[in-house]
Scaffold this motif. Sequence first.
Motif, short mmCIF file in Angstrom:
data_model
loop_
_atom_site.label_atom_id
_atom_site.label_comp_id
_atom_site.label_asym_id
_atom_site.label_seq_id
_atom_site.Cartn_x
_atom_site.Cartn_y
_atom_site.Cartn_z
N ILE A 196 -9.47 10.51 -2.35
CA ILE A 196 -8.23 9.86 -1.92
C ILE A 196 -8.48 8.73 -0.93
CG2 ILE A 196 -6.85 11.93 -2.35
CD1 ILE A 196 -6.73 12.34 0.69
N ASN A 197 -9.69 8.64 -0.40
CA ASN A 197 -10.02 7.55 0.52
C ASN A 197 -10.54 6.31 -0.19
OD1 ASN A 197 -9.37 8.99 2.97
ND2 ASN A 197 -11.23 10.19 2.62
N GLU A 198 -10.63 6.38 -1.51
CA GLU A 198 -11.06 5.21 -2.28
C GLU A 198 -9.91 4.23 -2.44
OE1 GLU A 198 -14.11 6.35 -5.68
OE2 GLU A 198 -12.39 7.72 -5.67
N PRO A 199 -10.22 2.94 -2.61
CA PRO A 199 -9.16 1.97 -2.91
C PRO A 199 -8.51 2.27 -4.25
CG PRO A 199 -11.17 0.86 -2.19
CD PRO A 199 -11.53 2.29 -2.43
N SER A 200 -7.24 1.98 -4.36
CA SER A 200 -6.51 2.20 -5.61
C SER A 200 -7.15 1.46 -6.77
CB SER A 200 -5.06 1.74 -5.48
OG SER A 200 -4.42 2.36 -4.41
N GLU A 245 -5.48 -6.06 -1.87
CA GLU A 245 -5.59 -5.01 -2.88
C GLU A 245 -6.64 -3.97 -2.49
OE1 GLU A 245 -7.58 -5.64 -6.95
OE2 GLU A 245 -5.46 -6.14 -7.28
N GLN A 246 -7.78 -4.43 -1.99
CA GLN A 246 -8.89 -3.55 -1.63
C GLN A 246 -8.54 -2.64 -0.46
OE1 GLN A 246 -11.66 -3.33 -3.34
NE2 GLN A 246 -12.89 -2.01 -2.01
N SER A 247 -7.59 -3.05 0.36
CA SER A 247 -7.25 -2.28 1.57
C SER A 247 -6.31 -1.12 1.30
CB SER A 247 -6.63 -3.20 2.62
OG SER A 247 -5.37 -3.69 2.18
N ILE A 248 -5.72 -1.03 0.11
CA ILE A 248 -4.80 0.05 -0.23
C ILE A 248 -5.57 1.19 -0.87
CG2 ILE A 248 -2.78 0.72 -1.58
CD1 ILE A 248 -1.84 -2.17 -1.45
N THR A 249 -5.48 2.39 -0.28
CA THR A 249 -6.20 3.55 -0.78
C THR A 249 -5.26 4.50 -1.53
OG1 THR A 249 -5.82 4.88 1.20
CG2 THR A 249 -7.77 3.43 1.19
N ILE A 250 -5.84 5.43 -2.26
CA ILE A 250 -5.05 6.47 -2.93
C ILE A 250 -4.23 7.23 -1.90
CG2 ILE A 250 -5.16 8.59 -4.30
CD1 ILE A 250 -7.76 7.49 -5.54
N LYS A 251 -4.80 7.47 -0.73
CA LYS A 251 -4.08 8.18 0.33
C LYS A 251 -2.82 7.43 0.75
CE LYS A 251 -4.72 10.44 4.82
NZ LYS A 251 -5.71 10.77 5.89
N ASN A 252 -2.88 6.11 0.75
CA ASN A 252 -1.67 5.33 1.06
C ASN A 252 -0.57 5.61 0.05
OD1 ASN A 252 -3.82 2.67 2.07
ND2 ASN A 252 -2.54 3.87 3.45
N HIS A 253 -0.92 5.74 -1.21
CA HIS A 253 0.07 6.07 -2.24
C HIS A 253 0.65 7.46 -2.00
CE1 HIS A 253 -0.72 2.72 -5.17
NE2 HIS A 253 -1.86 2.68 -4.50
N LEU A 254 -0.18 8.41 -1.59
CA LEU A 254 0.26 9.78 -1.34
C LEU A 254 1.17 9.89 -0.14
CD1 LEU A 254 -3.07 11.76 -1.87
CD2 LEU A 254 -0.98 12.06 -3.22
N THR A 255 1.06 8.98 0.79
CA THR A 255 1.78 9.09 2.07
C THR A 255 2.88 8.05 2.25
OG1 THR A 255 0.09 7.70 3.16
CG2 THR A 255 -0.23 10.09 3.22
N MET A 256 3.15 7.26 1.21
CA MET A 256 4.18 6.22 1.26
C MET A 256 3.87 5.16 2.32
SD MET A 256 6.45 6.91 -1.08
CE MET A 256 7.03 8.28 -2.10
N THR A 257 2.60 4.78 2.41
CA THR A 257 2.20 3.80 3.43
C THR A 257 1.37 2.66 2.81
OG1 THR A 257 0.21 5.10 3.98
CG2 THR A 257 2.20 5.51 5.28
N ASN A 264 3.62 -5.27 4.37
CA ASN A 264 3.01 -4.76 5.61
C ASN A 264 1.56 -4.37 5.36
OD1 ASN A 264 5.45 -4.63 7.40
ND2 ASN A 264 6.13 -3.20 5.81
N GLN A 265 0.78 -4.37 6.42
CA GLN A 265 -0.60 -3.87 6.31
C GLN A 265 -0.56 -2.38 5.97
OE1 GLN A 265 -3.01 -4.68 9.76
NE2 GLN A 265 -4.63 -3.26 9.12
N PRO A 266 -1.37 -1.93 5.02
CA PRO A 266 -1.37 -0.52 4.64
C PRO A 266 -1.59 0.40 5.84
CG PRO A 266 -2.67 -1.79 3.09
CD PRO A 266 -2.31 -2.72 4.20
N THR A 275 5.11 2.97 -5.86
CA THR A 275 3.75 3.25 -5.37
C THR A 275 3.35 4.69 -5.66
OG1 THR A 275 4.51 3.83 -3.13
CG2 THR A 275 4.04 1.52 -3.57
N TYR A 276 4.31 5.59 -5.69
CA TYR A 276 4.04 6.98 -6.08
C TYR A 276 3.71 7.05 -7.57
CZ TYR A 276 5.48 11.13 -8.58
OH TYR A 276 5.53 12.16 -9.49
N THR A 277 4.53 6.41 -8.40
CA THR A 277 4.36 6.50 -9.84
C THR A 277 2.98 6.06 -10.29
OG1 THR A 277 6.74 6.12 -10.16
CG2 THR A 277 5.31 5.75 -12.06
N LEU A 278 2.39 5.09 -9.59
CA LEU A 278 1.06 4.60 -9.93
C LEU A 278 -0.01 5.69 -9.82
CD1 LEU A 278 1.31 1.11 -8.22
CD2 LEU A 278 1.10 1.54 -10.69
N LEU A 279 0.27 6.76 -9.11
CA LEU A 279 -0.71 7.85 -8.99
C LEU A 279 -1.00 8.49 -10.35
CD1 LEU A 279 0.53 9.56 -5.71
CD2 LEU A 279 -1.71 8.46 -6.05
#
Length: 365
Positions: free
Chosen positions: A126-130, A146-158, A180-182, A192-196
């Motif tokens: 989950i710490n990898e970039p999306s 793009e590189q700064s957004i992680t899977i964890k950001n998707h999980l946490t709405m951030t 905003n910055q992730p 952002t959730y659906t992309l999971l």
Amino acid sequence: MKTKTIPFLFLLLSTMLSCSDETEEVISEEPNPNQDELYFPPINSEEWENTSILDLEWNINAEQPLYDFLEEKNTKAFIILKNGKIVIEKYFNGAASSDNNPWYSAGKTLTAFTIGVAQQDDLLSINEPSNTYLGTQWANLTASQEQSITIKNHLTMTTGLDYTVSNQNCTDFECLTYLNQPGNFWYYHNATYTLLTDIIAQATNTDYNTYFNNSVKNKIGMNGSWIRLGFAHIYYSTARSMARFGLLNLNKGTWGDNQILTDQSYFTEMTTTSQNLNESYGYLWWLNGKSSFRAPAFENQFPGELIPDAPDDLIAGLGKDDQKLYVVPSQNLVIVRMGNDSGESLLGPSSFDNDLWIKINELIN
């Protein structure tokens, strides 16, 4: 029973229409449920043991008022499990036990759990970039954004993606832009959730439905399926299947003697505060007992607990039209409510949660 003041947010929420067409530190200091005390219904069977309100010494006089309230509020299905056994299973307003109902955003909890299994299987982190799994140019962003957004950001709405777009469910390239910055702002953004689901599909080299079915659904005897409604990916199942998933999470990812989510670190992260922007949100699970919360369609933070009259250690899957999955470890309770809108047309949390818990408390206390 706890006596608390309902946060002012719910007064605001009750007057607000949904802006979407959408077609969760340790949970508690209370002892964890003892697996030996929990009953698990058999797989591929309608058999499910019961226990009675009288045997539990609950307040039988509060039973009918609860049913009246549920029916009045457009409920279709309602289940209470105590120690895994059915105490109440009722269907209202023409519904039947065989009906498949939409989970809406309560189904986010299914995806959060599935991500944990995929990480446990060493298929992703989950710490990898999306973009490790979505590829480049999955969003209208610069390469560094793009590189700064992680899977964890998707999980946490951030993720920091722009939630002011006209359709917050839209996962098309042009709908996914930088705001905003992730990790710096929390907003309930469905796209952002659906992309999971796409991330899981790419990580597992199969389609999302197949991986979910093999990793979760079939292992606990659920029925149901994921259905695309526009951009949204909605799970439909019986109320009993939602109760089965609740029981799995009550026992921290183990079904009987079958350990499905063995990564307890992930389970704890999933069901406790996941970031410092919304105390009441884990990995797609809602958390009670915190000092403040943010809610869908709002940019601001509200003081107080999410559901003041519910137990502090409650975790919940909450969906549009008041789909409710409540898990209460301190009391070995799983509670399911499925049905139509109770009257507020909201995406997840609503004042119906607290109204319902007042009725439940009258029964169980």
